[in-house]
Write an enzyme that holds these catalytic residues in place. Structure first.
Site, PDB file in Angstrom:
ATOM      1  N   ASP A  32       0.706  -1.565   0.304  1.00  0.00           N
ATOM      2  CA  ASP A  32      -0.110  -0.196  -0.074  1.00  0.00           C
ATOM      3  C   ASP A  32       1.021   1.482   0.034  1.00  0.00           C
ATOM      4  OD1 ASP A  32      -3.150   0.293   0.626  1.00  0.00           O
ATOM      5  OD2 ASP A  32      -2.203   1.952   0.685  1.00  0.00           O
ATOM      6  N   SER A  34       0.243   3.344   1.634  1.00  0.00           N
ATOM      7  CA  SER A  34      -0.114   4.382   2.948  1.00  0.00           C
ATOM      8  C   SER A  34       1.094   3.802   4.161  1.00  0.00           C
ATOM      9  CB  SER A  34      -1.437   4.261   3.107  1.00  0.00           C
ATOM     10  OG  SER A  34      -2.091   4.824   2.780  1.00  0.00           O
ATOM     11  N   ASP A  49       4.076   2.689  -4.224  1.00  0.00           N
ATOM     12  CA  ASP A  49       2.670   3.812  -4.909  1.00  0.00           C
ATOM     13  C   ASP A  49       3.005   2.761  -6.301  1.00  0.00           C
ATOM     14  OD1 ASP A  49       1.805   5.576  -6.811  1.00  0.00           O
ATOM     15  OD2 ASP A  49       2.126   7.138  -5.578  1.00  0.00           O
ATOM     16  N   GLY A  71      -5.826   1.641  -5.488  1.00  0.00           N
ATOM     17  CA  GLY A  71      -5.926   2.868  -6.160  1.00  0.00           C
ATOM     18  C   GLY A  71      -7.368   3.716  -5.703  1.00  0.00           C
ATOM     19  N   SER A  73     -10.914   4.680  -4.815  1.00  0.00           N
ATOM     20  CA  SER A  73     -12.308   3.356  -4.757  1.00  0.00           C
ATOM     21  C   SER A  73     -13.452   4.276  -5.075  1.00  0.00           C
ATOM     22  CB  SER A  73     -12.144   2.809  -3.272  1.00  0.00           C
ATOM     23  OG  SER A  73     -11.949   3.949  -2.407  1.00  0.00           O
ATOM     24  N   HIS A 111     -20.225  -0.482 -10.928  1.00  0.00           N
ATOM     25  CA  HIS A 111     -19.716   1.035 -11.500  1.00  0.00           C
ATOM     26  C   HIS A 111     -19.261   1.045 -13.048  1.00  0.00           C
ATOM     27  CE1 HIS A 111     -21.919   2.605  -7.897  1.00  0.00           C
ATOM     28  NE2 HIS A 111     -20.705   2.155  -7.926  1.00  0.00           N
ATOM     29  N   TYR A 134     -14.611   6.808 -12.489  1.00  0.00           N
ATOM     30  CA  TYR A 134     -13.745   5.802 -12.292  1.00  0.00           C
ATOM     31  C   TYR A 134     -14.622   4.591 -12.414  1.00  0.00           C
ATOM     32  CZ  TYR A 134     -14.631   2.147  -8.018  1.00  0.00           C
ATOM     33  OH  TYR A 134     -14.723   1.153  -7.570  1.00  0.00           O
ATOM     34  N   ARG A 174     -30.902   0.433  -2.421  1.00  0.00           N
ATOM     35  CA  ARG A 174     -30.205  -0.296  -2.832  1.00  0.00           C
ATOM     36  C   ARG A 174     -28.954  -1.718  -2.713  1.00  0.00           C
ATOM     37  NH1 ARG A 174     -24.830   0.958  -4.573  1.00  0.00           N
ATOM     38  NH2 ARG A 174     -23.905   0.543  -6.719  1.00  0.00           N
TER      39      ARG A 174
HETATM   40  P1  NAI Z   1      -9.967   2.100   0.003  1.00  0.00           P
HETATM   41  O1  NAI Z   1     -10.260   3.023  -0.732  1.00  0.00           O
HETATM   42  O2  NAI Z   1     -10.611   1.803   1.864  1.00  0.00           O
HETATM   43  O3  NAI Z   1      -8.522   1.169  -0.270  1.00  0.00           O
HETATM   44  C1  NAI Z   1      -7.588   1.299  -1.647  1.00  0.00           C
HETATM   45  C2  NAI Z   1      -6.365   1.506  -1.121  1.00  0.00           C
HETATM   46  O4  NAI Z   1      -5.188   1.603  -1.945  1.00  0.00           O
HETATM   47  C3  NAI Z   1      -5.913   2.744   0.126  1.00  0.00           C
HETATM   48  O5  NAI Z   1      -5.753   1.506   1.631  1.00  0.00           O
HETATM   49  C4  NAI Z   1      -4.939   3.300  -0.696  1.00  0.00           C
HETATM   50  O6  NAI Z   1      -3.706   3.512   0.227  1.00  0.00           O
HETATM   51  C5  NAI Z   1      -4.086   2.670  -1.799  1.00  0.00           C
HETATM   52  N1  NAI Z   1      -4.048   3.422  -2.872  1.00  0.00           N
HETATM   53  C6  NAI Z   1      -4.228   4.413  -3.082  1.00  0.00           C
HETATM   54  N2  NAI Z   1      -3.308   4.828  -4.465  1.00  0.00           N
HETATM   55  C7  NAI Z   1      -2.541   4.266  -3.793  1.00  0.00           C
HETATM   56  C8  NAI Z   1      -1.242   3.838  -5.429  1.00  0.00           C
HETATM   57  N3  NAI Z   1      -1.828   4.855  -5.990  1.00  0.00           N
HETATM   58  N4  NAI Z   1      -0.433   3.102  -4.819  1.00  0.00           N
HETATM   59  C9  NAI Z   1      -0.584   2.093  -3.895  1.00  0.00           C
HETATM   60  N5  NAI Z   1      -1.542   2.212  -2.804  1.00  0.00           N
HETATM   61  C10 NAI Z   1      -2.807   3.022  -3.034  1.00  0.00           C
HETATM   62  O7  NAI Z   1     -10.860   0.657  -1.274  1.00  0.00           O
HETATM   63  P2  NAI Z   1     -11.414  -0.433  -0.939  1.00  0.00           P
HETATM   64  O8  NAI Z   1     -12.977  -0.051  -0.400  1.00  0.00           O
HETATM   65  O9  NAI Z   1     -10.944  -1.663   0.443  1.00  0.00           O
HETATM   66  O10 NAI Z   1     -11.852  -1.212  -2.568  1.00  0.00           O
HETATM   67  C11 NAI Z   1     -10.717  -1.790  -2.739  1.00  0.00           C
HETATM   68  C12 NAI Z   1     -10.387  -2.036  -4.436  1.00  0.00           C
HETATM   69  O11 NAI Z   1     -11.908  -2.555  -4.487  1.00  0.00           O
HETATM   70  C13 NAI Z   1     -10.684  -0.497  -5.269  1.00  0.00           C
HETATM   71  O12 NAI Z   1      -9.986  -1.122  -6.198  1.00  0.00           O
HETATM   72  C14 NAI Z   1     -12.548  -0.125  -4.892  1.00  0.00           C
HETATM   73  O13 NAI Z   1     -12.101   0.433  -6.426  1.00  0.00           O
HETATM   74  C15 NAI Z   1     -13.055  -1.953  -5.529  1.00  0.00           C
HETATM   75  N6  NAI Z   1     -14.005  -2.005  -4.955  1.00  0.00           N
HETATM   76  C16 NAI Z   1     -14.852  -1.251  -3.674  1.00  0.00           C
HETATM   77  C17 NAI Z   1     -16.192  -1.433  -3.399  1.00  0.00           C
HETATM   78  C18 NAI Z   1     -17.051  -1.102  -1.997  1.00  0.00           C
HETATM   79  O14 NAI Z   1     -17.977  -1.354  -2.116  1.00  0.00           O
HETATM   80  N7  NAI Z   1     -15.965  -0.570  -0.612  1.00  0.00           N
HETATM   81  C19 NAI Z   1     -17.049  -1.752  -4.227  1.00  0.00           C
HETATM   82  C20 NAI Z   1     -16.454  -2.009  -5.816  1.00  0.00           C
HETATM   83  C21 NAI Z   1     -15.096  -2.114  -6.178  1.00  0.00           C
HETATM   84  C1  15L Z   2     -18.133   1.246  -5.743  1.00  0.00           C
HETATM   85  O1  15L Z   2     -17.149   0.947  -6.512  1.00  0.00           O
HETATM   86  C2  15L Z   2     -17.048   2.024  -4.224  1.00  0.00           C
HETATM   87  O2  15L Z   2     -15.997   1.035  -4.003  1.00  0.00           O
HETATM   88  C3  15L Z   2     -17.804   1.860  -3.487  1.00  0.00           C
HETATM   89  O3  15L Z   2     -17.285   3.021  -2.519  1.00  0.00           O
HETATM   90  C4  15L Z   2     -19.486   2.345  -3.536  1.00  0.00           C
HETATM   91  O4  15L Z   2     -19.839   3.038  -4.185  1.00  0.00           O
HETATM   92  C5  15L Z   2     -19.796   0.699  -3.648  1.00  0.00           C
HETATM   93  O5  15L Z   2     -19.426   1.483  -5.270  1.00  0.00           O
HETATM   94  C6  15L Z   2     -21.212   0.765  -4.101  1.00  0.00           C
HETATM   95  O6  15L Z   2     -21.893   1.134  -5.655  1.00  0.00           O
HETATM   96  O7  15L Z   2     -22.166   0.567  -3.761  1.00  0.00           O
END
Ligand code: NAI
Ligand code: 15L
Length: 269
Positions: A32, A34, A49, A71, A73, A111, A134, A174
């Site tokens: 990560d 972070s 990164d 990425g 999110s 999405h 996105y 939803r």
């Molecule tokens: P999040 O935002 O909590 O985690 C994303 C992580 O990626 C963060 O820890 C961030 O520091 C890291 N990151 C961002 N840019 C970076 C970079 N340039 N280099 C290295 N690390 C980087 O997101 P979440 O909710 O854990 O989602 C994970 C994945 O699943 C994402 O790709 C998101 O688009 C996808 N996703 C999540 C959904 C949800 O409901 N949480 C729904 C659909 C897709």
């Molecule tokens: C996503 O792709 C996003 O990461 C999350 O924040 C929510 O918006 C989720 O979809 C959703 O559609 O509920």
């Protein structure tokens, strides 16, 4: 026993997968941008990164399967989406292939198909129909996945995740169809890591919800057996859920659809 790299392991889904997959594989390498919790037994931590090719190449060494979550999110400006979700996603596939990684599980999103009308039940073969910048970045990741499967023989699973939440229950009406629970997300990821052989799959990341609107047959073939059902939280959801606006309620992607919308909903058949 396999060696697994999770990118974005410091995020919401990454932290839960890190816990859930711990001890199940020879190594979980956690990457990560972070700061992360210190490594537990069977883990390695890398701060990197996705734009850092040298760092990514190092992270890929000896890895059998990448779970690519890192990425942006949520919907955001192109200035933020471009380096993380376009360039960063490209670098991840590129470095994986250069280091002979056999399998990639890419966190796509609902999405990518958000502008399909919700009254239609959709499967994994429908045309992509992104509802946001996105969503476009997720379509790009799926296209990269297809390229790396066809051209380079990488096994690629793209998970169009629905709604995964820190509080492990659906938040609104939803999400009675889009919710995925923590344990189902872990079991879906495990199915994608463990399944014998496949070429390229698109799968919806969703629990066994009564109101599911996505045909997830490929997930079944991968051995995914979801156990949770958002409907169990129905009463609570109906008490607290705000009403969706008139554009959101028409489409699978909901709240991302009306952002900046100046189109004609009637033209989106
Ligand atoms: P999040 O935002 O909590 O985690 C994303 C992580 O990626 C963060 O820890 C961030 O520091 C890291 N990151 C961002 N840019 C970076 C970079 N340039 N280099 C290295 N690390 C980087 O997101 P979440 O909710 O854990 O989602 C994970 C994945 O699943 C994402 O790709 C998101 O688009 C996808 N996703 C999540 C959904 C949800 O409901 N949480 C729904 C659909 C897709
Ligand atoms: C996503 O792709 C996003 O990461 C999350 O924040 C929510 O918006 C989720 O979809 C959703 O559609 O509920």
């Amino acid at each position: 026993m396999k060696k697994v790299l999770i990118t974005g392991s410091g995020g919401l889904i990454g932290k839960i997968l890190r816990q859930g997959l711990n001890g199940q594989y020879e190594l979980i390498r956690c990457l990560d941008i972070s700061d992360q919790e210190p490594a537990k037994s069977g883990e390695e931590i890398i701060k990197c990164d996705l734009r850092d090719i040298d760092g990514l190449n190092k992270a890929m060494q000896g890895i059998d399967c990448v779970i690519h979550l890192a990425g942006i999110s949520v919907e955001d400006s192109w200035e933020k989406i471009l380096p993380a979700n376009i360039e960063g996603c490209y670098n991840t596939f590129l470095c994986a292939q250069q280091n002979k990684v056999k399998r990639m599980v890419f966190a796509s999103s609902n999405h990518a198909v958000g502008f399909h009308r919700r009254e239609r039940f959709i499967d994994t073969q429908v045309q992509t129909r992104p509802d946001s910048r996105y969503g476009v970045s997720k379509v790009f990741g799926e296209a990269l996945g297809r390229l790396y499967a066809d051209k380079y023989g990488m096994q690629v699973a793209c998970l169009r995740i629905g709604s995964f939440r820190l509080i492990n229950k659906p938040a609104d009406i939803r999400q009675l169809n889009t919710w995925i629970s923590h344990r189902d997300m872990i079991s879906l990821t495990k199915a994608c890591i463990d399944h014998e052989g496949f070429h390229f799959e698109i799968i919806y990341g969703v629990s066994d919800n009564l109101r599911n609107r996505w045909d997830n047959t490929p997930a079944k073939h991968m051995g995914y057996r979801p156990v949770d059902n958002a409907e169990d939280f129905r009463d609570e959801v109906y008490q607290n859920s705000p009403k969706e606006d008139s554009i959101s309620e028409l489409f699978h992607g909901s709240m991302y659809c009306p952002m900046g919308f100046v189109g004609d909903p009637g033209a989106i058949e």
